[in-house]
Design an enzyme around this catalytic site. Structure first.
Site, PDB file in Angstrom:
ATOM      1  N   GLY A 187     -64.899  -7.444 -81.615  1.00  0.00           N
ATOM      2  CA  GLY A 187     -66.181  -6.847 -81.244  1.00  0.00           C
ATOM      3  C   GLY A 187     -66.293  -5.420 -81.727  1.00  0.00           C
ATOM      4  O   GLY A 187     -65.501  -4.977 -82.563  1.00  0.00           O
ATOM      5  N   ASN A 188     -67.279  -4.709 -81.236  1.00  0.00           N
ATOM      6  CA  ASN A 188     -67.425  -3.303 -81.600  1.00  0.00           C
ATOM      7  C   ASN A 188     -67.987  -2.535 -80.405  1.00  0.00           C
ATOM      8  O   ASN A 188     -68.309  -3.117 -79.380  1.00  0.00           O
ATOM      9  CB  ASN A 188     -68.322  -3.154 -82.834  1.00  0.00           C
ATOM     10  CG  ASN A 188     -69.703  -3.701 -82.581  1.00  0.00           C
ATOM     11  OD1 ASN A 188     -70.471  -3.131 -81.813  1.00  0.00           O
ATOM     12  ND2 ASN A 188     -70.022  -4.824 -83.207  1.00  0.00           N
ATOM     13  N   ARG A 189     -68.094  -1.228 -80.550  1.00  0.00           N
ATOM     14  CA  ARG A 189     -68.394  -0.386 -79.394  1.00  0.00           C
ATOM     15  C   ARG A 189     -69.888  -0.154 -79.154  1.00  0.00           C
ATOM     16  O   ARG A 189     -70.247   0.652 -78.309  1.00  0.00           O
ATOM     17  CB  ARG A 189     -67.694   0.970 -79.574  1.00  0.00           C
ATOM     18  CG  ARG A 189     -66.183   0.842 -79.407  1.00  0.00           C
ATOM     19  CD  ARG A 189     -65.508   2.154 -79.726  1.00  0.00           C
ATOM     20  NE  ARG A 189     -66.075   3.251 -78.956  1.00  0.00           N
ATOM     21  CZ  ARG A 189     -66.033   4.525 -79.330  1.00  0.00           C
ATOM     22  NH1 ARG A 189     -65.450   4.854 -80.472  1.00  0.00           N
ATOM     23  NH2 ARG A 189     -66.571   5.467 -78.583  1.00  0.00           N
TER      24      ARG A 189
END
Ligand code: CTP
Length: 425
Positions: free
Chosen positions: A224-226
Protein backbone atom coordinates in the site's frame (compact mmCIF):
# COMPACT_ATOMS: atom_id res chain seq x y z
CA UNK A 1 -32.40 42.54 4.90
CA UNK A 2 -34.16 39.37 5.96
CA UNK A 3 -37.40 38.30 7.61
CA UNK A 4 -36.50 36.84 10.97
CA UNK A 5 -39.08 34.82 12.86
CA UNK A 6 -38.16 34.72 16.55
CA UNK A 7 -39.54 32.09 18.92
CA UNK A 8 -39.18 32.93 22.60
CA UNK A 9 -39.67 30.24 25.22
CA UNK A 10 -39.96 30.56 28.99
CA UNK A 11 -36.57 31.18 30.53
CA UNK A 12 -35.04 34.14 32.28
CA UNK A 13 -32.85 34.73 29.21
CA UNK A 14 -36.01 35.89 27.38
CA UNK A 15 -34.96 39.42 28.29
CA UNK A 16 -31.97 39.02 25.95
CA UNK A 17 -34.37 38.26 23.10
CA UNK A 18 -35.79 41.74 23.50
CA UNK A 19 -32.35 43.20 22.85
CA UNK A 20 -31.80 40.72 19.99
CA UNK A 21 -35.03 41.96 18.38
CA UNK A 22 -33.98 45.57 18.75
CA UNK A 23 -30.55 44.91 17.22
CA UNK A 24 -32.03 42.90 14.33
CA UNK A 25 -34.45 45.69 13.44
CA UNK A 26 -31.68 48.27 13.72
CA UNK A 27 -29.67 46.15 11.26
CA UNK A 28 -32.55 46.40 8.77
CA UNK A 29 -34.33 43.08 9.29
CA UNK A 30 -38.07 42.61 9.64
CA UNK A 31 -38.94 40.63 12.77
CA UNK A 32 -42.03 38.75 13.91
CA UNK A 33 -42.13 37.20 17.37
CA UNK A 34 -44.00 34.20 18.73
CA UNK A 35 -43.88 33.34 22.43
CA UNK A 36 -44.69 30.24 24.43
CA UNK A 37 -47.36 30.87 27.07
CA UNK A 38 -44.73 30.27 29.81
CA UNK A 39 -42.44 32.94 28.41
CA UNK A 40 -45.11 35.54 29.21
CA UNK A 41 -44.02 35.12 32.85
CA UNK A 42 -40.72 36.71 31.86
CA UNK A 43 -41.49 39.21 29.09
CA UNK A 44 -44.91 40.52 28.10
CA UNK A 45 -46.22 40.53 24.54
CA UNK A 46 -46.45 44.28 24.48
CA UNK A 47 -42.65 44.63 24.79
CA UNK A 48 -42.05 42.71 21.56
CA UNK A 49 -45.09 44.25 19.88
CA UNK A 50 -43.80 47.70 20.68
CA UNK A 51 -40.37 46.99 19.20
CA UNK A 52 -41.46 45.02 16.10
CA UNK A 53 -44.63 46.91 15.31
CA UNK A 54 -46.38 43.57 14.72
CA UNK A 55 -48.64 41.32 16.81
CA UNK A 56 -47.13 38.55 18.94
CA UNK A 57 -48.77 35.13 18.91
CA UNK A 58 -48.62 32.36 21.49
CA UNK A 59 -51.29 29.73 20.77
CA UNK A 60 -51.61 27.96 17.43
CA UNK A 61 -55.34 28.71 17.28
CA UNK A 62 -54.85 32.41 17.81
CA UNK A 63 -55.93 34.70 14.98
CA UNK A 64 -53.07 36.75 13.57
CA UNK A 65 -54.22 40.35 13.03
CA UNK A 66 -51.37 40.76 10.53
CA UNK A 67 -52.44 37.68 8.54
CA UNK A 68 -48.97 36.11 8.77
CA UNK A 69 -47.30 39.12 7.11
CA UNK A 70 -44.00 40.56 8.29
CA UNK A 71 -43.81 44.30 9.01
CA UNK A 72 -42.37 44.94 5.53
CA UNK A 73 -45.14 43.00 3.77
CA UNK A 74 -48.72 44.00 2.92
CA UNK A 75 -51.39 42.19 4.89
CA UNK A 76 -53.04 39.51 2.72
CA UNK A 77 -56.71 39.96 1.85
CA UNK A 78 -57.70 36.65 3.45
CA UNK A 79 -57.01 35.18 6.90
CA UNK A 80 -54.36 32.50 6.40
CA UNK A 81 -53.47 29.76 8.89
CA UNK A 82 -50.99 31.48 11.18
CA UNK A 83 -48.46 28.72 11.80
CA UNK A 84 -48.17 28.01 8.08
CA UNK A 85 -48.08 31.57 6.80
CA UNK A 86 -45.42 32.87 9.19
CA UNK A 87 -43.22 29.85 8.43
CA UNK A 88 -43.61 30.43 4.70
CA UNK A 89 -42.88 34.16 4.91
CA UNK A 90 -39.76 34.05 7.09
CA UNK A 91 -36.19 33.58 5.82
CA UNK A 92 -34.99 32.05 9.08
CA UNK A 93 -36.58 30.83 12.31
CA UNK A 94 -34.55 31.61 15.43
CA UNK A 95 -35.63 30.00 18.69
CA UNK A 96 -33.94 31.91 21.52
CA UNK A 97 -33.99 31.14 24.32
CA UNK A 98 -34.88 27.49 23.80
CA UNK A 99 -35.63 25.94 27.18
CA UNK A 100 -35.08 22.26 27.99
CA UNK A 101 -38.84 21.75 27.70
CA UNK A 102 -39.11 23.41 24.28
CA UNK A 103 -36.06 21.47 23.02
CA UNK A 104 -37.68 18.22 24.20
CA UNK A 105 -40.87 19.13 22.34
CA UNK A 106 -38.94 20.00 19.17
CA UNK A 107 -37.07 16.69 19.40
CA UNK A 108 -40.35 14.83 19.85
CA UNK A 109 -42.10 16.69 17.01
CA UNK A 110 -44.80 18.23 19.22
CA UNK A 111 -46.99 21.06 17.97
CA UNK A 112 -48.76 22.18 21.14
CA UNK A 113 -48.23 25.93 20.86
CA UNK A 114 -47.45 28.48 18.17
CA UNK A 115 -43.66 28.19 18.60
CA UNK A 116 -43.52 24.39 18.25
CA UNK A 117 -46.17 24.25 15.51
CA UNK A 118 -44.13 26.73 13.47
CA UNK A 119 -40.98 24.65 13.95
CA UNK A 120 -42.75 21.64 12.44
CA UNK A 121 -44.08 23.50 9.41
CA UNK A 122 -40.98 25.62 8.73
CA UNK A 123 -38.75 24.62 5.83
CA UNK A 124 -36.31 27.51 6.24
CA UNK A 125 -33.09 27.27 8.30
CA UNK A 126 -33.76 26.82 12.03
CA UNK A 127 -31.38 28.25 14.58
CA UNK A 128 -31.86 27.04 18.15
CA UNK A 129 -30.15 28.73 21.10
CA UNK A 130 -30.53 26.60 24.22
CA UNK A 131 -30.48 28.44 27.55
CA UNK A 132 -31.22 26.84 30.90
CA UNK A 133 -29.79 25.87 34.22
CA UNK A 134 -26.48 23.98 34.10
CA UNK A 135 -27.96 20.77 35.59
CA UNK A 136 -30.76 20.70 33.05
CA UNK A 137 -28.33 21.28 30.18
CA UNK A 138 -26.00 18.43 31.10
CA UNK A 139 -28.88 16.03 31.82
CA UNK A 140 -28.78 13.00 29.50
CA UNK A 141 -32.34 13.64 28.27
CA UNK A 142 -31.45 17.18 27.15
CA UNK A 143 -28.17 16.00 25.59
CA UNK A 144 -30.03 13.36 23.57
CA UNK A 145 -32.70 15.82 22.47
CA UNK A 146 -30.06 18.31 21.33
CA UNK A 147 -28.25 15.57 19.41
CA UNK A 148 -31.52 14.58 17.73
CA UNK A 149 -32.02 18.17 16.53
CA UNK A 150 -28.46 18.36 15.24
CA UNK A 151 -28.90 15.10 13.32
CA UNK A 152 -31.95 16.59 11.62
CA UNK A 153 -29.86 19.48 10.33
CA UNK A 154 -30.95 22.22 12.75
CA UNK A 155 -28.22 24.64 13.76
CA UNK A 156 -27.59 24.91 17.48
CA UNK A 157 -25.65 27.66 19.21
CA UNK A 158 -23.78 26.36 22.21
CA UNK A 159 -24.76 28.19 25.38
CA UNK A 160 -21.98 30.02 27.17
CA UNK A 161 -20.34 29.15 30.46
CA UNK A 162 -20.55 31.70 33.24
CA UNK A 163 -22.77 32.96 36.02
CA UNK A 164 -26.27 31.57 35.76
CA UNK A 165 -29.50 33.25 36.76
CA UNK A 166 -29.90 31.47 40.09
CA UNK A 167 -27.85 33.17 42.75
CA UNK A 168 -24.28 31.94 43.09
CA UNK A 169 -24.55 29.28 40.40
CA UNK A 170 -21.91 28.99 37.75
CA UNK A 171 -21.89 26.65 34.76
CA UNK A 172 -22.91 26.13 31.17
CA UNK A 173 -26.33 27.30 30.03
CA UNK A 174 -26.19 31.05 29.46
CA UNK A 175 -27.75 32.40 26.29
CA UNK A 176 -25.04 34.08 24.19
CA UNK A 177 -25.13 37.86 24.01
CA UNK A 178 -27.72 39.32 21.57
CA UNK A 179 -25.02 40.61 19.20
CA UNK A 180 -23.51 37.11 19.00
CA UNK A 181 -26.95 35.66 18.29
CA UNK A 182 -27.51 38.17 15.52
CA UNK A 183 -24.09 37.49 13.98
CA UNK A 184 -24.86 33.76 13.98
CA UNK A 185 -28.30 34.40 12.46
CA UNK A 186 -26.77 36.48 9.66
CA UNK A 187 -24.06 33.87 9.05
CA UNK A 188 -26.69 31.17 8.61
CA UNK A 189 -28.77 33.42 6.38
CA UNK A 190 -25.78 34.16 4.16
CA UNK A 191 -25.09 30.42 3.81
CA UNK A 192 -28.72 29.68 2.97
CA UNK A 193 -28.85 32.46 0.39
CA UNK A 194 -25.60 31.22 -1.14
CA UNK A 195 -27.26 27.79 -1.53
CA UNK A 196 -29.67 29.26 -4.05
CA UNK A 197 -27.27 31.63 -5.81
CA UNK A 198 -25.82 30.39 -9.11
CA UNK A 199 -22.49 28.77 -8.39
CA UNK A 200 -19.31 28.64 -10.43
CA UNK A 201 -19.34 24.87 -11.09
CA UNK A 202 -23.11 24.45 -11.27
CA UNK A 203 -23.96 21.05 -12.74
CA UNK A 204 -20.38 20.16 -13.78
CA UNK A 205 -20.03 16.37 -13.72
CA UNK A 206 -16.79 15.80 -11.87
CA UNK A 207 -15.09 12.47 -11.22
CA UNK A 208 -12.39 12.39 -8.54
CA UNK A 209 -10.18 9.55 -7.34
CA UNK A 210 -8.85 9.75 -3.80
CA UNK A 211 -6.87 7.70 -1.30
CA UNK A 212 -4.34 4.97 -1.91
CA UNK A 213 -4.81 1.52 -3.42
CA UNK A 214 -3.89 -1.69 -1.59
CA UNK A 215 -2.64 -4.70 -3.52
CA UNK A 216 -3.04 -7.98 -1.66
CA UNK A 217 0.00 -10.14 -0.88
CA UNK A 218 -2.24 -12.63 0.89
CA UNK A 219 -5.63 -12.28 2.56
CA UNK A 220 -4.14 -10.27 5.43
CA UNK A 221 -1.30 -8.21 4.01
CA UNK A 222 -1.03 -5.74 1.21
CA UNK A 223 1.32 -3.47 -0.70
CA UNK A 224 0.00 0.00 0.00
CA UNK A 225 0.98 3.63 0.34
CA UNK A 226 0.56 6.48 2.79
CA UNK A 227 -2.10 8.48 0.98
CA UNK A 228 -4.96 9.40 3.36
CA UNK A 229 -7.39 10.71 0.76
CA UNK A 230 -7.55 14.17 2.41
CA UNK A 231 -6.60 16.10 -0.72
CA UNK A 232 -9.12 14.32 -2.95
CA UNK A 233 -11.87 14.65 -0.35
CA UNK A 234 -11.12 18.37 0.12
CA UNK A 235 -11.46 18.88 -3.65
CA UNK A 236 -14.76 16.97 -3.58
CA UNK A 237 -16.12 19.11 -0.72
CA UNK A 238 -15.11 22.35 -2.40
CA UNK A 239 -16.47 21.28 -5.80
CA UNK A 240 -19.80 20.24 -4.26
CA UNK A 241 -19.99 23.63 -2.52
CA UNK A 242 -19.49 25.24 -5.95
CA UNK A 243 -22.40 23.25 -7.34
CA UNK A 244 -20.62 20.39 -9.14
CA UNK A 245 -22.12 16.89 -9.29
CA UNK A 246 -19.26 14.99 -7.72
CA UNK A 247 -18.48 11.28 -7.68
CA UNK A 248 -15.46 10.18 -5.66
CA UNK A 249 -13.84 6.81 -6.22
CA UNK A 250 -12.35 6.32 -2.77
CA UNK A 251 -9.51 3.88 -2.32
CA UNK A 252 -9.31 2.94 1.37
CA UNK A 253 -10.30 6.31 2.78
CA UNK A 254 -11.67 6.57 6.32
CA UNK A 255 -12.57 10.25 6.43
CA UNK A 256 -15.86 12.02 7.04
CA UNK A 257 -18.16 11.97 4.04
CA UNK A 258 -20.19 14.77 2.52
CA UNK A 259 -23.85 14.09 1.87
CA UNK A 260 -23.74 16.11 -1.36
CA UNK A 261 -21.06 13.83 -2.84
CA UNK A 262 -21.46 10.30 -4.21
CA UNK A 263 -18.77 7.87 -3.02
CA UNK A 264 -17.77 4.54 -4.55
CA UNK A 265 -15.37 2.53 -2.39
CA UNK A 266 -12.62 0.46 -3.94
CA UNK A 267 -9.58 -1.42 -2.65
CA UNK A 268 -7.15 -2.27 -5.42
CA UNK A 269 -5.76 -0.50 -8.49
CA UNK A 270 -7.75 -2.89 -10.69
CA UNK A 271 -11.00 -1.96 -8.94
CA UNK A 272 -10.16 1.74 -9.19
CA UNK A 273 -9.40 1.31 -12.88
CA UNK A 274 -12.73 -0.44 -13.50
CA UNK A 275 -14.72 2.30 -11.75
CA UNK A 276 -12.87 5.15 -13.47
CA UNK A 277 -13.14 3.55 -16.90
CA UNK A 278 -16.87 2.87 -16.63
CA UNK A 279 -17.64 6.38 -15.36
CA UNK A 280 -15.19 8.42 -17.43
CA UNK A 281 -17.40 8.97 -20.50
CA UNK A 282 -20.19 10.46 -18.41
CA UNK A 283 -17.95 13.02 -16.69
CA UNK A 284 -16.86 16.45 -17.89
CA UNK A 285 -13.74 16.53 -15.75
CA UNK A 286 -11.56 13.96 -14.01
CA UNK A 287 -9.17 14.72 -11.17
CA UNK A 288 -6.91 11.76 -10.35
CA UNK A 289 -5.76 12.52 -6.82
CA UNK A 290 -5.43 8.86 -5.76
CA UNK A 291 -2.05 7.29 -5.19
CA UNK A 292 -2.30 4.23 -7.41
CA UNK A 293 0.05 1.29 -6.92
CA UNK A 294 2.44 1.02 -9.85
CA UNK A 295 3.14 -2.64 -9.02
CA UNK A 296 1.09 -5.46 -7.52
CA UNK A 297 1.91 -9.01 -6.37
CA UNK A 298 1.61 -11.33 -9.33
CA UNK A 299 -0.09 -14.06 -7.33
CA UNK A 300 -1.80 -13.06 -4.11
CA UNK A 301 -1.81 -16.07 -1.78
CA UNK A 302 -4.95 -17.58 -0.31
CA UNK A 303 -5.13 -17.40 3.48
CA UNK A 304 -2.11 -16.06 5.40
CA UNK A 305 1.48 -16.76 4.41
CA UNK A 306 3.12 -18.59 7.33
CA UNK A 307 6.57 -17.56 8.49
CA UNK A 308 7.41 -21.09 9.78
CA UNK A 309 10.44 -22.56 7.98
CA UNK A 310 11.20 -19.39 5.96
CA UNK A 311 14.37 -17.33 6.13
CA UNK A 312 13.13 -14.82 3.61
CA UNK A 313 10.21 -14.17 1.34
CA UNK A 314 10.32 -12.91 -2.20
CA UNK A 315 7.17 -11.44 -3.66
CA UNK A 316 7.08 -10.98 -7.38
CA UNK A 317 5.40 -7.79 -8.50
CA UNK A 318 3.98 -6.88 -11.87
CA UNK A 319 3.22 -3.43 -13.23
CA UNK A 320 -0.36 -2.16 -13.04
CA UNK A 321 -1.91 -0.20 -15.91
CA UNK A 322 -1.60 3.54 -15.84
CA UNK A 323 -5.27 4.49 -15.46
CA UNK A 324 -4.78 8.16 -16.18
CA UNK A 325 -2.89 7.62 -19.45
CA UNK A 326 -5.48 5.11 -20.60
CA UNK A 327 -8.50 7.37 -20.08
CA UNK A 328 -6.71 10.54 -21.24
CA UNK A 329 -5.96 8.76 -24.52
CA UNK A 330 -9.63 8.25 -25.26
CA UNK A 331 -11.08 11.48 -23.95
CA UNK A 332 -13.39 13.78 -25.87
CA UNK A 333 -12.17 17.32 -26.62
CA UNK A 334 -14.67 18.77 -24.12
CA UNK A 335 -13.32 16.72 -21.18
CA UNK A 336 -10.74 18.09 -18.76
CA UNK A 337 -8.22 15.67 -17.29
CA UNK A 338 -6.13 16.58 -14.24
CA UNK A 339 -3.40 14.42 -12.73
CA UNK A 340 -1.30 14.61 -9.62
CA UNK A 341 2.42 14.07 -9.36
CA UNK A 342 4.03 13.02 -6.12
CA UNK A 343 7.68 13.94 -6.45
CA UNK A 344 10.67 14.16 -4.17
CA UNK A 345 13.50 16.51 -4.89
CA UNK A 346 14.72 19.10 -7.33
CA UNK A 347 13.30 17.51 -10.48
CA UNK A 348 9.77 18.19 -9.37
CA UNK A 349 8.88 20.62 -12.13
CA UNK A 350 10.59 18.67 -14.88
CA UNK A 351 8.86 15.47 -13.76
CA UNK A 352 5.49 17.20 -13.54
CA UNK A 353 5.95 18.49 -17.08
CA UNK A 354 6.96 15.04 -18.30
CA UNK A 355 3.78 13.54 -16.82
CA UNK A 356 1.69 16.34 -18.33
CA UNK A 357 3.00 15.56 -21.79
CA UNK A 358 3.37 11.78 -21.61
CA UNK A 359 -0.03 11.18 -20.05
CA UNK A 360 -1.76 13.78 -22.24
CA UNK A 361 -3.16 15.88 -19.38
CA UNK A 362 -4.55 19.41 -19.14
CA UNK A 363 -3.08 20.06 -15.74
CA UNK A 364 -0.67 18.42 -13.33
CA UNK A 365 -0.76 19.22 -9.63
CA UNK A 366 2.63 18.38 -8.19
CA UNK A 367 3.60 18.16 -4.56
CA UNK A 368 6.92 17.61 -2.91
CA UNK A 369 6.68 14.45 -0.84
CA UNK A 370 10.12 15.10 0.65
CA UNK A 371 8.65 18.00 2.67
CA UNK A 372 7.23 16.40 5.85
CA UNK A 373 5.02 19.40 6.70
CA UNK A 374 2.83 18.83 3.66
CA UNK A 375 1.35 15.96 1.72
CA UNK A 376 0.16 12.50 2.85
CA UNK A 377 -1.33 12.45 6.37
CA UNK A 378 -0.87 16.18 7.02
CA UNK A 379 -3.77 18.61 6.82
CA UNK A 380 -1.71 21.24 4.96
CA UNK A 381 -0.44 21.13 1.44
CA UNK A 382 1.60 23.17 -1.01
CA UNK A 383 1.48 22.43 -4.70
CA UNK A 384 2.76 23.62 -8.05
CA UNK A 385 0.33 23.47 -10.94
CA UNK A 386 1.50 23.18 -14.47
CA UNK A 387 -0.72 23.25 -17.55
CA UNK A 388 -0.37 23.52 -21.31
CA UNK A 389 1.28 26.98 -21.13
CA UNK A 390 4.02 25.37 -18.97
CA UNK A 391 3.98 28.36 -16.62
CA UNK A 392 4.15 27.00 -13.07
CA UNK A 393 1.49 28.39 -10.75
CA UNK A 394 2.22 28.22 -7.03
CA UNK A 395 -0.78 28.85 -4.80
CA UNK A 396 0.15 29.65 -1.19
CA UNK A 397 0.73 26.81 1.27
CA UNK A 398 -2.36 26.22 3.38
CA UNK A 399 -5.10 23.82 4.38
CA UNK A 400 -6.00 21.19 1.81
CA UNK A 401 -9.35 22.96 1.39
CA UNK A 402 -7.50 26.16 0.44
CA UNK A 403 -5.34 24.27 -2.05
CA UNK A 404 -8.51 22.61 -3.39
CA UNK A 405 -9.89 26.10 -4.08
CA UNK A 406 -6.85 27.01 -6.16
CA UNK A 407 -7.08 23.75 -8.13
CA UNK A 408 -10.79 24.29 -8.81
CA UNK A 409 -10.24 27.94 -9.82
CA UNK A 410 -7.92 26.57 -12.49
CA UNK A 411 -10.37 23.80 -13.43
CA UNK A 412 -13.13 26.40 -13.82
CA UNK A 413 -11.03 28.27 -16.38
CA UNK A 414 -10.17 25.06 -18.24
CA UNK A 415 -13.78 23.84 -18.28
CA UNK A 416 -14.92 27.28 -19.51
CA UNK A 417 -12.38 27.22 -22.37
CA UNK A 418 -13.47 23.69 -23.32
CA UNK A 419 -17.11 24.66 -23.39
CA UNK A 420 -16.36 27.68 -25.60
CA UNK A 421 -14.18 25.61 -27.92
CA UNK A 422 -16.96 23.01 -28.11
CA UNK A 423 -19.49 25.67 -29.10
CA UNK A 424 -17.37 27.32 -31.76
CA UNK A 425 -15.66 24.17 -33.04
N1 CTP B 1 -1.75 7.10 -11.87
C1 CTP B 1 -2.67 6.29 -12.49
N2 CTP B 1 -2.43 4.95 -12.61
C2 CTP B 1 -1.31 4.39 -12.12
C3 CTP B 1 -0.34 5.22 -11.48
C4 CTP B 1 -0.61 6.58 -11.38
O1 CTP B 1 -3.70 6.78 -12.95
N3 CTP B 1 -1.12 3.09 -12.23
C5 CTP B 1 -2.02 8.55 -11.78
C6 CTP B 1 -2.07 9.11 -10.37
O2 CTP B 1 -3.38 9.07 -9.85
C7 CTP B 1 -1.59 10.53 -10.55
C8 CTP B 1 -0.65 10.45 -11.74
O3 CTP B 1 -0.97 9.22 -12.38
O4 CTP B 1 -2.65 11.40 -10.89
C9 CTP B 1 0.80 10.47 -11.38
O5 CTP B 1 1.09 9.54 -10.39
P1 CTP B 1 2.57 9.38 -9.84
O6 CTP B 1 2.60 8.24 -8.86
O7 CTP B 1 3.11 10.70 -9.41
O8 CTP B 1 3.37 9.02 -11.13
P2 CTP B 1 3.62 7.71 -11.91
O9 CTP B 1 2.99 7.84 -13.25
O10 CTP B 1 3.25 6.51 -11.12
O11 CTP B 1 5.20 7.79 -12.14
P3 CTP B 1 6.42 7.63 -11.11
O12 CTP B 1 5.92 6.70 -10.04
O13 CTP B 1 7.48 7.08 -11.95
O14 CTP B 1 6.72 9.01 -10.61
Amino acid sequence: MARILLGVSGGIAAYKSVEFTRLAIKAGHAVRVVQTPDSLNFVGKSTFEGITGAPVLTGQFERDPAGGAFPDQPRPAHDPIGHLELAANCDIYVIAPATANTIAKLAGGFADNMLTALALSCRKPLLVAPAMNNEMYVNAATRENIEALRRRGLTLIEPETGELASKGEYGIGRLPEPATLLAETERLLAGAQAEFAPRSLDGLKLLISAGGTREPIDEVRFVGNRSSGRMGFAIADEAAARGAEVTVIAANVSLQRNERVEYVDVGTAAELQREIETRFDACEALIMAAAVADFRPVEPQAGKIKKRGRESLAIELEATRDILSAVAARRRPDQVVVGFAAEAGPDLLAEAQRKLEQKGLDLVVANDIADAAIGFESTENEVVMIGADLRPERPPRGSKRLVAQAILDRLERLAGERREAGQTG
